[in-house]
Motif scaffolding. Sequence first.
Motif, PDB file in Angstrom:
ATOM      1  N   LYS A  74       0.973  -1.027   0.048  1.00 55.11           N
ATOM      2  CA  LYS A  74      -0.143   0.044  -0.041  1.00 55.11           C
ATOM      3  C   LYS A  74       0.997   1.206   0.045  1.00 55.11           C
ATOM      4  CE  LYS A  74      -1.727  -1.479   3.766  1.00 55.11           C
ATOM      5  NZ  LYS A  74      -2.650  -1.486   5.256  1.00 55.11           N
ATOM      6  N   LEU A  75       0.239   2.369  -0.204  1.00 48.41           N
ATOM      7  CA  LEU A  75       0.982   3.652  -0.098  1.00 48.41           C
ATOM      8  C   LEU A  75       1.382   3.830   1.349  1.00 48.41           C
ATOM      9  CD1 LEU A  75      -1.401   6.165  -1.851  1.00 48.41           C
ATOM     10  CD2 LEU A  75       0.684   5.160  -2.665  1.00 48.41           C
ATOM     11  N   LYS A  76       2.866   4.251   1.380  1.00 48.98           N
ATOM     12  CA  LYS A  76       3.617   4.292   2.710  1.00 48.98           C
ATOM     13  C   LYS A  76       2.862   4.795   3.856  1.00 48.98           C
ATOM     14  CE  LYS A  76       7.082   4.608   5.379  1.00 48.98           C
ATOM     15  NZ  LYS A  76       7.492   3.331   6.030  1.00 48.98           N
ATOM     16  N   GLU A  77       1.875   5.785   3.534  1.00 56.80           N
ATOM     17  CA  GLU A  77       1.212   6.419   4.857  1.00 56.80           C
ATOM     18  C   GLU A  77       0.098   5.382   5.337  1.00 56.80           C
ATOM     19  OE1 GLU A  77      -0.415   8.300   1.099  1.00 56.80           O
ATOM     20  OE2 GLU A  77       1.507   7.690   1.727  1.00 56.80           O
ATOM     21  N   ARG A  78      -0.211   4.436   4.467  1.00 58.28           N
ATOM     22  CA  ARG A  78      -1.354   3.436   4.895  1.00 58.28           C
ATOM     23  C   ARG A  78      -0.657   2.409   5.575  1.00 58.28           C
ATOM     24  NH1 ARG A  78      -6.537   5.153   4.941  1.00 58.28           N
ATOM     25  NH2 ARG A  78      -7.087   2.797   4.999  1.00 58.28           N
ATOM     26  N   THR A  79       0.532   2.089   5.531  1.00 56.55           N
ATOM     27  CA  THR A  79       1.111   0.608   6.306  1.00 56.55           C
ATOM     28  C   THR A  79       1.355   0.978   7.619  1.00 56.55           C
ATOM     29  OG1 THR A  79       3.240   1.491   5.964  1.00 56.55           O
ATOM     30  CG2 THR A  79       2.439   0.276   4.078  1.00 56.55           C
ATOM     31  N   HIS A  80       1.152  -0.201   8.655  1.00 54.70           N
ATOM     32  CA  HIS A  80       1.423  -0.129   9.948  1.00 54.70           C
ATOM     33  C   HIS A  80       2.432  -0.887  10.212  1.00 54.70           C
ATOM     34  CE1 HIS A  80       0.182  -1.164  14.073  1.00 54.70           C
ATOM     35  NE2 HIS A  80      -0.797  -0.254  13.952  1.00 54.70           N
ATOM     36  N   TYR A  81       3.184  -0.609  11.271  1.00 56.35           N
ATOM     37  CA  TYR A  81       4.340  -1.351  11.808  1.00 56.35           C
ATOM     38  C   TYR A  81       4.206  -2.829  11.858  1.00 56.35           C
ATOM     39  CZ  TYR A  81       2.988  -1.519  16.721  1.00 56.35           C
ATOM     40  OH  TYR A  81       2.271  -1.873  17.810  1.00 56.35           O
ATOM     41  N   LEU A  82       2.890  -3.189  12.105  1.00 56.68           N
ATOM     42  CA  LEU A  82       2.641  -4.493  12.224  1.00 56.68           C
ATOM     43  C   LEU A  82       2.561  -5.348  10.832  1.00 56.68           C
ATOM     44  CD1 LEU A  82       0.229  -5.085  15.414  1.00 56.68           C
ATOM     45  CD2 LEU A  82       2.677  -5.511  15.309  1.00 56.68           C
ATOM     46  N   ASP A  83       2.391  -4.521   9.854  1.00 53.50           N
ATOM     47  CA  ASP A  83       2.320  -5.173   8.524  1.00 53.50           C
ATOM     48  C   ASP A  83       3.767  -5.846   8.460  1.00 53.50           C
ATOM     49  OD1 ASP A  83      -0.459  -4.270   7.948  1.00 53.50           O
ATOM     50  OD2 ASP A  83       0.368  -2.376   7.136  1.00 53.50           O
ATOM     51  N   TRP A  84       4.883  -4.797   8.670  1.00 50.41           N
ATOM     52  CA  TRP A  84       6.225  -5.358   8.363  1.00 50.41           C
ATOM     53  C   TRP A  84       6.718  -6.499   9.536  1.00 50.41           C
ATOM     54  CZ3 TRP A  84       8.091  -3.556   4.048  1.00 50.41           C
ATOM     55  CH2 TRP A  84       7.359  -2.722   3.462  1.00 50.41           C
ATOM     56  N   TYR A  85       6.037  -6.454  10.690  1.00 50.46           N
ATOM     57  CA  TYR A  85       6.556  -7.502  11.923  1.00 50.46           C
ATOM     58  C   TYR A  85       6.146  -8.675  11.407  1.00 50.46           C
ATOM     59  CZ  TYR A  85       6.302 -10.015  16.062  1.00 50.46           C
ATOM     60  OH  TYR A  85       6.385 -10.790  17.111  1.00 50.46           O
ATOM     61  N   TYR A  86       5.078  -8.909  10.782  1.00 49.08           N
ATOM     62  CA  TYR A  86       4.246 -10.200  10.385  1.00 49.08           C
ATOM     63  C   TYR A  86       5.143 -10.726   9.274  1.00 49.08           C
ATOM     64  CZ  TYR A  86       1.295 -10.279  14.508  1.00 49.08           C
ATOM     65  OH  TYR A  86       0.707 -10.164  15.810  1.00 49.08           O
ATOM     66  N   SER A  87       5.195  -9.677   8.243  1.00 46.95           N
ATOM     67  CA  SER A  87       5.953  -9.840   7.109  1.00 46.95           C
ATOM     68  C   SER A  87       7.329 -10.374   7.273  1.00 46.95           C
ATOM     69  CB  SER A  87       5.866  -8.848   5.970  1.00 46.95           C
ATOM     70  OG  SER A  87       4.462  -8.480   5.459  1.00 46.95           O
ATOM     71  N   GLY A  88       7.753  -9.824   8.363  1.00 45.29           N
ATOM     72  CA  GLY A  88       9.180 -10.261   8.745  1.00 45.29           C
ATOM     73  C   GLY A  88       9.242 -11.796   9.150  1.00 45.29           C
ATOM     74  N   ILE A  89       8.242 -11.984   9.979  1.00 37.83           N
ATOM     75  CA  ILE A  89       8.118 -13.426  10.505  1.00 37.83           C
ATOM     76  C   ILE A  89       8.073 -14.506   9.207  1.00 37.83           C
ATOM     77  CG2 ILE A  89       6.706 -14.941  11.962  1.00 37.83           C
ATOM     78  CD1 ILE A  89       6.344 -12.525  13.501  1.00 37.83           C
ATOM     79  N   LEU A  90       7.076 -13.783   8.518  1.00 35.72           N
ATOM     80  CA  LEU A  90       6.690 -14.768   7.112  1.00 35.72           C
ATOM     81  C   LEU A  90       8.016 -15.119   6.497  1.00 35.72           C
ATOM     82  CD1 LEU A  90       4.697 -16.165   4.937  1.00 35.72           C
ATOM     83  CD2 LEU A  90       4.737 -13.916   4.090  1.00 35.72           C
ATOM     84  N   LYS A  91       8.833 -14.216   6.265  1.00 38.31           N
ATOM     85  CA  LYS A  91       9.998 -14.226   5.548  1.00 38.31           C
ATOM     86  C   LYS A  91      11.100 -15.136   6.298  1.00 38.31           C
ATOM     87  CE  LYS A  91       8.951 -12.211   1.602  1.00 38.31           C
ATOM     88  NZ  LYS A  91       8.644 -13.099   0.448  1.00 38.31           N
ATOM     89  N   PHE A  92      11.041 -14.921   7.486  1.00 37.90           N
ATOM     90  CA  PHE A  92      11.964 -15.733   8.301  1.00 37.90           C
ATOM     91  C   PHE A  92      11.684 -17.237   8.103  1.00 37.90           C
ATOM     92  CE2 PHE A  92      13.382 -17.225  12.861  1.00 37.90           C
ATOM     93  CZ  PHE A  92      14.249 -17.654  12.583  1.00 37.90           C
ATOM     94  N   LYS A  93      10.356 -17.376   8.093  1.00 40.36           N
ATOM     95  CA  LYS A  93       9.739 -18.812   8.206  1.00 40.36           C
ATOM     96  C   LYS A  93       9.975 -19.466   6.789  1.00 40.36           C
ATOM     97  CE  LYS A  93       6.205 -19.104  11.588  1.00 40.36           C
ATOM     98  NZ  LYS A  93       6.506 -20.615  12.171  1.00 40.36           N
ATOM     99  N   GLN A  94      10.160 -18.640   5.804  1.00 40.75           N
ATOM    100  CA  GLN A  94      10.297 -19.008   4.306  1.00 40.75           C
ATOM    101  C   GLN A  94      11.545 -19.200   4.165  1.00 40.75           C
ATOM    102  OE1 GLN A  94       8.207 -16.064   2.148  1.00 40.75           O
ATOM    103  NE2 GLN A  94       6.581 -17.200   1.684  1.00 40.75           N
ATOM    104  N   GLY A  95      12.767 -18.778   5.200  1.00 33.94           N
ATOM    105  CA  GLY A  95      14.159 -19.054   4.954  1.00 33.94           C
ATOM    106  C   GLY A  95      14.497 -17.657   4.314  1.00 33.94           C
ATOM    107  N   ASN A  96      13.704 -16.825   3.989  1.00 34.26           N
ATOM    108  CA  ASN A  96      14.483 -15.361   3.395  1.00 34.26           C
ATOM    109  C   ASN A  96      15.030 -14.599   4.269  1.00 34.26           C
ATOM    110  OD1 ASN A  96      14.934 -13.170   1.693  1.00 34.26           O
ATOM    111  ND2 ASN A  96      13.125 -13.320   0.314  1.00 34.26           N
ATOM    112  N   GLN A  97      16.107 -14.696   4.746  1.00 31.27           N
ATOM    113  CA  GLN A  97      16.755 -14.093   5.863  1.00 31.27           C
ATOM    114  C   GLN A  97      17.131 -12.481   5.614  1.00 31.27           C
ATOM    115  OE1 GLN A  97      18.110 -17.107   5.109  1.00 31.27           O
ATOM    116  NE2 GLN A  97      18.513 -18.271   6.835  1.00 31.27           N
ATOM    117  N   THR A  98      17.502 -12.192   4.237  1.00 24.01           N
ATOM    118  CA  THR A  98      17.739 -10.900   3.941  1.00 24.01           C
ATOM    119  C   THR A  98      16.430 -10.262   4.146  1.00 24.01           C
ATOM    120  OG1 THR A  98      19.549 -11.885   2.453  1.00 24.01           O
ATOM    121  CG2 THR A  98      18.497  -9.578   2.245  1.00 24.01           C
TER     122      THR A  98
END
Length: 258
Positions: free
Chosen positions: A152-176
């Motif tokens: 979404k546009l930057k002003e519409r994102t929430h820090y938890l969007d990034w938090y859970y997306s970070g957990i997702l990427k970790f579970k997928q093995g995409n550490q970067t």
Amino acid sequence: MKLYLSFFLLLILSFDSTCQDNSEQPWKKYNYNTFDWQNTIDSIIKINPNNAYLWQQKAMPYFKNGDYYNGMKNLDEAVKLDTASWLGYRGFMKCIFLKDYTNAITDFKQIIKRQPNAYEMDHSYYFYVGISYLKLSSLDSAEKYLNVCITKLKERTHYLDWYYSGILKFKQGNQTKALEYFDVCLNEYSHLNDANFYKANVLLSLNRKEEAYSCLMKSKEDNKAGYSLNEDNIIYVDYPFQVKMYQIEDLLKNSFAK
């Protein structure tokens, strides 16, 4: 008795004409934990049983007190009477309170068809579908819905969007990508101990132990100070992937024991 009934009839007429004006909601004179709250609503529901908002207000205290059976029984009535207004709220309750992720997804997918851009408790419907799939370890589906949130546009994102997306990427093995997303989250909320805990896990998987230790100590400090997911309902229930102090201490002990 006639005067008593007339009084409640006047209340209902007033309530219907003002919709959800607090001054016309007599149960709110009482604490939601009291019998007076429930008894007042019950008296009004007897006269006006088709008002969905009344059923939601009856349900809400049960959820906050952990009585999910009675909470859902009454909330179901609200959804039957006004699906557009309360189906997303029921999905939220199933996701966050009941941890009934499969049925939360069903509710949200149904309401998304009607209200694709709607929000519940400051988050989009896609957010809750994404974290529900994440808890069910359906990672590809989680990615599909969480990507809607972070693109979404930057002003519409929430820090938890990034938090859970970070957990997702970790579970997928995409550490970067996981590190990238946790850093975005922490840039928005630097004291989020949960994000530093999971960032430390990613760093440990990369054998970057010094950085991981720094993140864990920051996580421990912020957790001790009371920082966590800054959500209104966190006083009633733990959110998915909310980090507890024992998890931080266990990781410190197991990864940095002398």
